[in-house]
Motif scaffolding. Structure first.
Motif, PDB file in Angstrom:
ATOM      1  N   GLU A  47       0.840  -1.196   0.000  1.00 24.44           N
ATOM      2  CA  GLU A  47       0.000   0.000   0.000  1.00 24.44           C
ATOM      3  C   GLU A  47       0.873   1.243   0.000  1.00 24.44           C
ATOM      4  OE1 GLU A  47      -4.007  -1.798   2.138  1.00 24.44           O
ATOM      5  OE2 GLU A  47      -2.830  -0.308   3.217  1.00 24.44           O
ATOM      6  N   GLY A  48       0.380   2.278  -0.664  1.00 28.93           N
ATOM      7  CA  GLY A  48       1.089   3.542  -0.719  1.00 28.93           C
ATOM      8  C   GLY A  48       0.222   4.673  -0.218  1.00 28.93           C
ATOM      9  N   PHE A  49       0.840   5.646   0.429  1.00 26.65           N
ATOM     10  CA  PHE A  49       0.148   6.836   0.933  1.00 26.65           C
ATOM     11  C   PHE A  49       1.020   8.022   0.545  1.00 26.65           C
ATOM     12  CE2 PHE A  49      -1.662   9.016   4.988  1.00 26.65           C
ATOM     13  CZ  PHE A  49      -2.721   9.546   4.252  1.00 26.65           C
ATOM     14  N   LEU A  50       0.542   8.843  -0.390  1.00 21.40           N
ATOM     15  CA  LEU A  50       1.365   9.860  -1.029  1.00 21.40           C
ATOM     16  C   LEU A  50       0.795  11.259  -0.820  1.00 21.40           C
ATOM     17  CD1 LEU A  50       1.614   8.105  -4.535  1.00 21.40           C
ATOM     18  CD2 LEU A  50       2.920   7.575  -2.476  1.00 21.40           C
ATOM     19  N   ASN A  51       1.687  12.230  -0.750  1.00 19.41           N
ATOM     20  CA  ASN A  51       1.315  13.642  -0.678  1.00 19.41           C
ATOM     21  C   ASN A  51       1.562  14.268  -2.050  1.00 19.41           C
ATOM     22  OD1 ASN A  51       1.538  16.512  -0.442  1.00 19.41           O
ATOM     23  ND2 ASN A  51       1.910  16.324   1.753  1.00 19.41           N
ATOM     24  N   PHE A  52       0.477  14.710  -2.696  1.00 19.40           N
ATOM     25  CA  PHE A  52       0.567  15.333  -4.023  1.00 19.40           C
ATOM     26  C   PHE A  52       0.357  16.837  -3.856  1.00 19.40           C
ATOM     27  CE2 PHE A  52      -1.018  16.657  -8.173  1.00 19.40           C
ATOM     28  CZ  PHE A  52      -0.152  16.002  -9.042  1.00 19.40           C
ATOM     29  N   SER A  53       1.364  17.628  -4.198  1.00 24.68           N
ATOM     30  CA  SER A  53       1.375  19.057  -3.896  1.00 24.68           C
ATOM     31  C   SER A  53       0.489  19.878  -4.827  1.00 24.68           C
ATOM     32  CB  SER A  53       2.809  19.586  -3.974  1.00 24.68           C
ATOM     33  OG  SER A  53       2.833  20.996  -3.873  1.00 24.68           O
ATOM     34  N   ASP A  54      -0.538  20.513  -4.274  1.00 29.71           N
ATOM     35  CA  ASP A  54      -1.359  21.434  -5.053  1.00 29.71           C
ATOM     36  C   ASP A  54      -0.608  22.728  -5.336  1.00 29.71           C
ATOM     37  OD1 ASP A  54      -3.226  19.462  -4.471  1.00 29.71           O
ATOM     38  OD2 ASP A  54      -4.873  20.893  -4.348  1.00 29.71           O
ATOM     39  N   GLY A  55       0.295  23.098  -4.426  1.00 24.67           N
ATOM     40  CA  GLY A  55       1.079  24.312  -4.647  1.00 24.67           C
ATOM     41  C   GLY A  55       1.910  24.207  -5.902  1.00 24.67           C
ATOM     42  N   LEU A  56       2.518  23.051  -6.133  1.00 23.69           N
ATOM     43  CA  LEU A  56       3.298  22.846  -7.351  1.00 23.69           C
ATOM     44  C   LEU A  56       2.408  22.933  -8.580  1.00 23.69           C
ATOM     45  CD1 LEU A  56       5.872  22.086  -8.896  1.00 23.69           C
ATOM     46  CD2 LEU A  56       5.315  19.669  -8.439  1.00 23.69           C
ATOM     47  N   VAL A  57       1.219  22.348  -8.509  1.00 24.77           N
ATOM     48  CA  VAL A  57       0.304  22.385  -9.665  1.00 24.77           C
ATOM     49  C   VAL A  57      -0.095  23.811  -9.979  1.00 24.77           C
ATOM     50  CG1 VAL A  57      -1.955  21.676 -10.532  1.00 24.77           C
ATOM     51  CG2 VAL A  57      -0.576  20.057  -9.222  1.00 24.77           C
ATOM     52  N   ARG A  58      -0.442  24.585  -8.950  1.00 21.80           N
ATOM     53  CA  ARG A  58      -0.858  25.970  -9.192  1.00 21.80           C
ATOM     54  C   ARG A  58       0.292  26.792  -9.776  1.00 21.80           C
ATOM     55  NH1 ARG A  58      -4.135  25.065  -4.430  1.00 21.80           N
ATOM     56  NH2 ARG A  58      -2.422  25.643  -3.056  1.00 21.80           N
ATOM     57  N   ARG A  59       1.491  26.589  -9.232  1.00 21.84           N
ATOM     58  CA  ARG A  59       2.642  27.333  -9.738  1.00 21.84           C
ATOM     59  C   ARG A  59       2.957  26.945 -11.190  1.00 21.84           C
ATOM     60  NH1 ARG A  59       5.772  25.965  -6.120  1.00 21.84           N
ATOM     61  NH2 ARG A  59       7.221  24.485  -7.079  1.00 21.84           N
ATOM     62  N   ALA A  60       2.944  25.647 -11.472  1.00 27.14           N
ATOM     63  CA  ALA A  60       3.242  25.177 -12.820  1.00 27.14           C
ATOM     64  C   ALA A  60       2.185  25.630 -13.811  1.00 27.14           C
ATOM     65  CB  ALA A  60       3.347  23.651 -12.828  1.00 27.14           C
ATOM     66  N   ALA A  61       0.915  25.556 -13.410  1.00 30.24           N
ATOM     67  CA  ALA A  61      -0.157  25.986 -14.301  1.00 30.24           C
ATOM     68  C   ALA A  61      -0.050  27.473 -14.598  1.00 30.24           C
ATOM     69  CB  ALA A  61      -1.514  25.656 -13.680  1.00 30.24           C
ATOM     70  N   GLY A  62       0.276  28.261 -13.579  1.00 32.88           N
ATOM     71  CA  GLY A  62       0.454  29.691 -13.795  1.00 32.88           C
ATOM     72  C   GLY A  62       1.580  29.979 -14.762  1.00 32.88           C
ATOM     73  N   GLN A  63       2.684  29.254 -14.658  1.00 32.77           N
ATOM     74  CA  GLN A  63       3.812  29.469 -15.566  1.00 32.77           C
ATOM     75  C   GLN A  63       3.425  29.159 -17.007  1.00 32.77           C
ATOM     76  OE1 GLN A  63       6.838  26.940 -13.890  1.00 32.77           O
ATOM     77  NE2 GLN A  63       7.384  28.398 -12.271  1.00 32.77           N
ATOM     78  N   VAL A  64       2.660  28.082 -17.197  1.00 33.13           N
ATOM     79  CA  VAL A  64       2.272  27.682 -18.554  1.00 33.13           C
ATOM     80  C   VAL A  64       1.230  28.630 -19.132  1.00 33.13           C
ATOM     81  CG1 VAL A  64       1.074  25.900 -19.872  1.00 33.13           C
ATOM     82  CG2 VAL A  64       2.885  25.258 -18.280  1.00 33.13           C
TER      83      VAL A  64
END
Length: 392
Positions: free
Chosen positions: A161-178
């Protein structure tokens, strides 16, 4: 390079950190007990262990150590704690040593989890594995996570089993850059690696904010869900995705992604989410935002300290009890297909919009009400509610 979870968010008494730790506190003993009954040993791995503590109490590493201490009589439990930061590691190793003196099988390692995982996985043959990856920033590349959860760990037994932290901050920053065609595309390139490709860019373009007042929350939610879907598909696992906020009315800070190959794991994890939820609600009162309306009834927040926390917890427990009606409606829809069913085979449908609030207790109440009214009938009994067979 990502640092351990005791640096940054988990060093502070934030509600989102307490929620994550409450989930682990609930779930780890269950994982050990359930998987240890069929496996010769259980392996717990914390890839970003930090110091072992957080400002709000035990961190993820210490929670693993405590779970092993409390359930170690059931089976052999081996723990690997990995931390790259030298200062954090010094404190972590001291904590690990104390538990080791009391018979806990724990290895603490200073280094990058990317370097430490291969030998850990190679030595995990025959063991049930719970892998916790909780970086303060970006997860490791998609292909690395996929390969870790497959290969020697691809079989259904022993469980992985895996339990992962997926960063929304990274997504928002990356989406803004694109979307803004920024000259700085570092975040976007990083997210390409985390996601295993640029597919997230199409989601960002499709859900582009219409104006400056609209947030990137829809993009972050959609990317997290699609990432979890792709990873689950690539590893032949099922998953639960949980948005985690500092406050109910704030954008998620990150999404927690749970992965398993066993429906019992999904059921147990869903119940643990419900158990952790009132703790999160109460913790939010430690950071009151009086500019916002009350979290549940729309009245202004005027109470202080312990009184406010008690009120919020009462409201959370009331809302949890009321979620039985939603679970009842969900089970009614499952029964309407005309097929025989077990709750454990329909975890997402049973909890649906109240996933993270409702518990097994509410499912039990819902089933009892449906049976009493004759809307469903019991076909095959089992001591476990989720494994009983029902029909319309």
């Amino acid at each position: 390079m990502a640092t351990g979870t005791s640096a940054g968010l988990l060093d502070e008494k934030h509600a989102q950190s307490m929620f994550k730790h409450a989930i682990l506190r609930q779930y780890l003993p269950r994982f050990i007990a359930k998987t240890g009954s069929r496996s010769p040993r259980v392996l717990l791995v914390d890839g970003y262990a930090g110091t072992g503590d957080s400002g709000a109490g035990p961190g993820s590493a210490k929670l693993m150590l405590q779970a092993a201490r409390d359930t170690g009589s059931l089976t052999q439990v081996d723990i690997y704690l990995v931390e790259s930061n030298a200062t954090n590691y010094k404190r972590l190793s001291e904590t690990a040593a104390l538990f080791r003196q009391n018979g806990i099988q724990v290895q603490d390692r200073k280094g990058r989890i990317e370097d430490e995982l291969p030998p850990i996985i190679a030595g995990s043959k025959g063991a049930a594995l719970f892998l916790f990856l909780d970086p303060c920033g970006a997860l490791m590349p998609f292909d690395y996570v996929r390969d870790t959860l497959t290969g020697p760990r691809a079989a259904k037994f022993p469980p992985t089993e895996g339990f992962l932290n997926f960063s929304d901050g990274l997504v928002r920053r990356a989406a803004g850059q694109v979307l803004k065609h920024s000259s700085d595309q570092e975040g976007a390139a990083r997210l390409d690696g985390v996601c295993g490709g640029p597919w997230w860019r199409d989601i960002a373009a499709r859900l582009r904010p219409r104006d400056a007042a609209e947030s990137f929350e829809a993009i972050a939610q959609a990317v997290a869900n699609e990432y979890a879907r792709r990873l689950a598909s690539a590893t032949s696992m099922d998953g639960i995705v949980v948005p985690v906020r500092k406050r109910i009315d704030h954008q998620p800070i990150y999404h927690l992604i749970f992965l398993t190959r066993h429906t019992e794991g999904l059921w147990s994890f869903a119940d643990c989410l419900g158990a952790a939820w009132p703790e999160w609600v109460e913790a939010m009162a430690r950071e009151p935002d009086r500019s916002q309306p009350d979290l549940f009834n729309g009245a202004g927040v005027t109470l202080e300290g312990a009184t406010l926390r008690a009120q919020l917890k009462r409201d959370a427990l009331r809302q949890q009890a009321e979620s039985a009606a939603a679970v009842e409606a969900n089970i009614r829809r499952i029964a309407a297909t005309g097929q025989k069913f077990r709750l454990v085979d329909h975890v997402a449908e049973v909890f649906a919009d109240v996933l993270g609030i409702a518990r097994e207790k509410q499912a039990r109440s819902a089933v009892a009400a449906l049976l009493k009214r004759g809307e469903i009938r019991l076909v095959r009994a089992d001591k476990r509610l989720q494994r009983r067979l029902y029909s319309r």
